[in-house]
Design an enzyme around this catalytic site. Structure first.
Site, PDB file in Angstrom:
ATOM      1  N   HIS A  83     -41.419 -46.014  -8.123  1.00 29.22           N
ATOM      2  CA  HIS A  83     -40.763 -46.250  -9.062  1.00 29.22           C
ATOM      3  C   HIS A  83     -40.890 -44.832  -9.732  1.00 29.22           C
ATOM      4  O   HIS A  83     -41.892 -44.488 -10.066  1.00 29.22           O
ATOM      5  CB  HIS A  83     -41.639 -47.425 -10.014  1.00 29.22           C
ATOM      6  N   TYR A 213     -38.515 -49.757 -22.407  1.00 28.47           N
ATOM      7  CA  TYR A 213     -39.195 -49.447 -23.543  1.00 28.47           C
ATOM      8  C   TYR A 213     -38.258 -49.481 -24.843  1.00 28.47           C
ATOM      9  O   TYR A 213     -37.139 -48.891 -24.912  1.00 28.47           O
ATOM     10  CB  TYR A 213     -40.114 -48.232 -23.709  1.00 28.47           C
ATOM     11  N   PRO A 305     -52.870 -50.268 -23.115  1.00 32.44           N
ATOM     12  CA  PRO A 305     -52.091 -50.470 -21.948  1.00 32.44           C
ATOM     13  C   PRO A 305     -50.817 -49.721 -22.205  1.00 32.44           C
ATOM     14  O   PRO A 305     -50.107 -49.670 -21.446  1.00 32.44           O
ATOM     15  CB  PRO A 305     -51.877 -51.839 -21.751  1.00 32.44           C
ATOM     16  N   LYS A 309     -52.731 -46.393 -18.225  1.00 33.96           N
ATOM     17  CA  LYS A 309     -53.863 -45.473 -17.601  1.00 33.96           C
ATOM     18  C   LYS A 309     -55.235 -46.122 -16.978  1.00 33.96           C
ATOM     19  O   LYS A 309     -55.781 -45.628 -16.209  1.00 33.96           O
ATOM     20  CB  LYS A 309     -54.214 -44.450 -18.754  1.00 33.96           C
ATOM     21  N   TYR A 400     -47.125 -38.836 -18.045  1.00 28.94           N
ATOM     22  CA  TYR A 400     -46.882 -40.053 -17.777  1.00 28.94           C
ATOM     23  C   TYR A 400     -47.554 -40.322 -16.544  1.00 28.94           C
ATOM     24  O   TYR A 400     -48.223 -41.511 -16.620  1.00 28.94           O
ATOM     25  CB  TYR A 400     -45.407 -40.394 -18.117  1.00 28.94           C
TER      26      TYR A 400
HETATM   27  P1  RFL Z   1     -62.150 -54.850 -14.694  1.00 32.21           P
HETATM   28  O1  RFL Z   1     -60.851 -54.827 -13.887  1.00 32.21           O
HETATM   29  O2  RFL Z   1     -62.473 -55.547 -15.961  1.00 32.21           O
HETATM   30  O3  RFL Z   1     -63.529 -55.258 -13.752  1.00 32.21           O
HETATM   31  C1  RFL Z   1     -64.852 -55.508 -14.370  1.00 32.21           C
HETATM   32  C2  RFL Z   1     -65.178 -56.586 -13.425  1.00 32.21           C
HETATM   33  O4  RFL Z   1     -66.570 -57.099 -13.905  1.00 32.21           O
HETATM   34  C3  RFL Z   1     -66.726 -58.260 -14.066  1.00 32.21           C
HETATM   35  N1  RFL Z   1     -67.930 -58.689 -15.083  1.00 32.21           N
HETATM   36  C4  RFL Z   1     -69.085 -58.819 -14.558  1.00 32.21           C
HETATM   37  N2  RFL Z   1     -69.740 -58.992 -13.578  1.00 32.21           N
HETATM   38  C5  RFL Z   1     -71.203 -59.017 -13.525  1.00 32.21           C
HETATM   39  N3  RFL Z   1     -72.013 -59.090 -14.593  1.00 32.21           N
HETATM   40  C6  RFL Z   1     -71.545 -59.009 -15.955  1.00 32.21           C
HETATM   41  N4  RFL Z   1     -71.905 -59.028 -16.956  1.00 32.21           N
HETATM   42  C7  RFL Z   1     -69.845 -58.802 -15.910  1.00 32.21           C
HETATM   43  N5  RFL Z   1     -68.927 -58.617 -17.020  1.00 32.21           N
HETATM   44  C8  RFL Z   1     -67.899 -58.423 -16.218  1.00 32.21           C
HETATM   45  C9  RFL Z   1     -65.487 -58.870 -14.467  1.00 32.21           C
HETATM   46  O5  RFL Z   1     -65.483 -60.236 -13.830  1.00 32.21           O
HETATM   47  C10 RFL Z   1     -64.649 -57.830 -13.543  1.00 32.21           C
HETATM   48  O6  RFL Z   1     -64.390 -58.577 -12.373  1.00 32.21           O
HETATM   49  O7  RFL Z   1     -62.675 -53.320 -14.890  1.00 32.21           O
HETATM   50  P2  RFL Z   1     -62.499 -51.965 -13.991  1.00 32.21           P
HETATM   51  O8  RFL Z   1     -62.622 -52.132 -12.741  1.00 32.21           O
HETATM   52  O9  RFL Z   1     -62.851 -51.075 -15.058  1.00 32.21           O
HETATM   53  O10 RFL Z   1     -60.771 -51.774 -14.067  1.00 32.21           O
HETATM   54  C11 RFL Z   1     -60.121 -51.707 -15.205  1.00 32.21           C
HETATM   55  C12 RFL Z   1     -58.660 -52.063 -15.279  1.00 32.21           C
HETATM   56  O11 RFL Z   1     -58.824 -53.438 -15.029  1.00 32.21           O
HETATM   57  C13 RFL Z   1     -58.045 -52.077 -16.646  1.00 32.21           C
HETATM   58  O12 RFL Z   1     -58.165 -50.631 -17.024  1.00 32.21           O
HETATM   59  C14 RFL Z   1     -56.414 -52.042 -16.406  1.00 32.21           C
HETATM   60  O13 RFL Z   1     -56.146 -53.349 -16.019  1.00 32.21           O
HETATM   61  C15 RFL Z   1     -55.925 -52.017 -17.848  1.00 32.21           C
HETATM   62  N6  RFL Z   1     -54.033 -52.029 -17.685  1.00 32.21           N
HETATM   63  C16 RFL Z   1     -53.334 -51.223 -16.821  1.00 32.21           C
HETATM   64  N7  RFL Z   1     -53.828 -50.019 -16.105  1.00 32.21           N
HETATM   65  C17 RFL Z   1     -53.157 -49.270 -15.473  1.00 32.21           C
HETATM   66  O14 RFL Z   1     -53.679 -48.056 -14.785  1.00 32.21           O
HETATM   67  N8  RFL Z   1     -51.935 -49.423 -15.305  1.00 32.21           N
HETATM   68  C18 RFL Z   1     -51.196 -50.673 -15.958  1.00 32.21           C
HETATM   69  O15 RFL Z   1     -49.939 -50.918 -15.653  1.00 32.21           O
HETATM   70  C19 RFL Z   1     -52.073 -51.544 -16.540  1.00 32.21           C
HETATM   71  N9  RFL Z   1     -51.540 -52.657 -17.253  1.00 32.21           N
HETATM   72  C20 RFL Z   1     -53.603 -53.115 -18.109  1.00 32.21           C
HETATM   73  C21 RFL Z   1     -52.313 -53.489 -17.949  1.00 32.21           C
HETATM   74  C22 RFL Z   1     -54.553 -54.168 -18.866  1.00 32.21           C
HETATM   75  C23 RFL Z   1     -54.017 -55.261 -19.400  1.00 32.21           C
HETATM   76  N10 RFL Z   1     -54.728 -55.942 -20.257  1.00 32.21           N
HETATM   77  C24 RFL Z   1     -55.150 -57.451 -19.889  1.00 32.21           C
HETATM   78  C25 RFL Z   1     -55.758 -55.382 -21.201  1.00 32.21           C
HETATM   79  C26 RFL Z   1     -51.952 -54.721 -18.644  1.00 32.21           C
HETATM   80  C27 RFL Z   1     -52.691 -55.420 -19.128  1.00 32.21           C
HETATM   81  C28 RFL Z   1     -51.901 -56.742 -19.971  1.00 32.21           C
END
Ligand code: RFL
Length: 403
Positions: A83, A213, A305, A309, A400
């Site tokens: 994309h 956007y 978000p 990143k 970006y």
């Molecule tokens: P995660 O994915 O939150 O995983 C953390 C894991 O830890 C577990 N956990 C525990 N386990 C044991 N003991 C505890 N005390 C614990 N507490 C928590 C959880 O169950 C989970 O499985 O963190 P990680 O690995 O650092 O990854 C980060 C990403 O998930 C996050 O930054 C992204 O999703 C942000 N984000 C986006 N990032 C992108 O690069 N591209 C995107 O298009 C994008 N879109 C988004 C997003 C985040 C969003 N939200 C919900 C804030 C869109 C949205 C809507």
């Protein structure tokens, strides 16, 4: 019965205890395992809910390269799609940028985060990796002492302890990794952007072949493809709005209005299957290490978000941390562990800076800001520069897609 389906072992020992099976924890665990490092992943959720958690979708080219380098990219190369265009719609018209042809830009790969997590789990377990689902870390103990460990509680409420040489806090912003850092050792820098999005997943094919956007006097709206049947939308809403406050019809009407569907073509409607309220906030912890405890991913820094990143930083940091721990545990070379925090913070602050710029590009005055006209005019001028200035477009493209 496979490893992941066993009743959780409550006590244990490993060279590296990884907290959390998100992108950061699972990339790290795969890389450690591939080099023969004794590690275990402790994950609070059960396997099915982990694989069902939809969040990110846009993976930067560098993220894909990291995953490819370590043989973790088969799924996304097979099922993801590239994309490279974004479309901005404002009161001054619309324009498109093909960021893969501008500056140092490259295309993104669109691949749902839950599919990436499922792939990483499959690789890890196929290689014999240890993971304990339904096991919540409650605290990291003695991180700067001689006997670091993680106290845990299983889903059934049984307490236990995992002893470790190193603990990787990859358990997100509310995890035990962050919570266990003593206030005197680590500082948190926080920014509330005073903007709230309602994040939606719709059972509908994408409506445009670009990330959309839309800036509108009623607030921001965004469109992001996920798969041929699922599209992510965002609608800015008042802070404090409950996720279920708006009917499906109201959501689609707002999206139509803000994305100017009458002028630029209708949106393909479908059932809204997931709603998440996201307050746009960012924070950074400094440093990202305290003794034997290292932070990576959202645990290290939360990023709004607005520029997609977060998951990309998580993968980058996981690779840096894996290298550092492997060097230390296999060769006694501690340069990587010593420099881990500074190296990550360099990437994190650059991503934060761009993300912050995007927040200001996409939102006018909000949250009670006094001089609305001043802020809206700044936002409009920023958009005009992006529309008309080639050097601004080159700068945008590089930021970006870069991490
Ligand atoms: P995660 O994915 O939150 O995983 C953390 C894991 O830890 C577990 N956990 C525990 N386990 C044991 N003991 C505890 N005390 C614990 N507490 C928590 C959880 O169950 C989970 O499985 O963190 P990680 O690995 O650092 O990854 C980060 C990403 O998930 C996050 O930054 C992204 O999703 C942000 N984000 C986006 N990032 C992108 O690069 N591209 C995107 O298009 C994008 N879109 C988004 C997003 C985040 C969003 N939200 C919900 C804030 C869109 C949205 C809507």
């Amino acid at each position: 019965m496979t490893e992941g389906q066993q009743l959780p072992a409550v006590d244990g020992v490993a060279d590296v205890v990884v907290l959390g099976a998100g992108p950061a924890g699972l990339v790290l665990a795969n890389l450690l395992l591939a080099r023969g490092i004794d590690c275990v992943v402790l994950e609070r959720a059960d396997r099915d809910s982990l694989r069902a958690r939809a969040r990110a979708g846009f993976l930067a080219a560098n993220t894909v390269r990291i995953l490819e380098r370590h043989g973790l990219a088969d799924g996304l190369l097979r099922r993801g799609h590239t994309h490279s265009t974004c479309e901005f719609r404002t009161e001054d018209g619309r324009f498109r940028l093909d960021y893969s042809t501008l500056g140092q830009g490259e295309p993104h790969t669109v691949y749902p985060q839950q599919d990436l997590v499922a792939d990483l789990l499959t690789y890890y377990q196929a290689a014999g990796g240890r993971i304990r689902f339904g096991t919540e870390a409650t605290a990291v103990l003695d991180a700067d002492g001689d006997d670091p460990s993680v106290s845990v509680r299983t889903a059934e409420g049984r307490p236990g302890r995992w002893r470790a040489r190193y603990v990787a806090g990859c358990d997100g912003r509310h995890g035990a990794g962050r919570r266990s850092l003593p206030g005197h050792a680590v500082r948190r820098f926080h920014r509330d952007h005073r903007v709230t999005w309602l994040g939606l997943l719709a059972e509908a094919p994408p409506s445009l072949d670009a990330v959309g956007y839309a800036v509108h006097e009623r607030g921001f709206a965004g469109h992001m493809a996920r798969t041929s049947e699922i599209t992510r939308y965002y609608v800015q809403c008042e802070r404090g709005t409950p996720a279920d406050a708006w009917s499906q019809e109201r959501i689609w009407d707002e999206l139509d209005l803000r994305m100017r569907a009458k002028e630029y073509g209708p949106l393909r409607r479908g059932r809204i299957v997931q709603r998440t309220v996201v307050d746009l906030e960012s924070d950074v912890l400094e440093p990202l290490r305290h003794g034997a405890l290292f932070l990576a991913g959202d645990a290290a820094s939360l990023i709004s978000p607005s520029a997609a990143k977060g998951a990309n930083l998580a993968v980058l940091e996981a690779e840096l941390l894996a290298r550092a721990l492997i060097d230390d545990l296999t060769r006694g070379d501690s340069i990587g562990v010593e420099s881990y925090s500074a190296r990550c913070l360099d990437h994190i602050w650059r991503a934060q800076e761009f993300s912050h710029w995007m927040v200001e590009l996409l939102h006018g005055a909000s949250g009670g800001d006094g001089d609305a006209h001043f802020l809206n005019s700044m936002r409009r001028s920023r958009m005009a520069s992006l529309r008309t200035s080639r050097s601004q477009q080159d700068w945008f493209a590089e930021r970006y897609v870069g991490v």
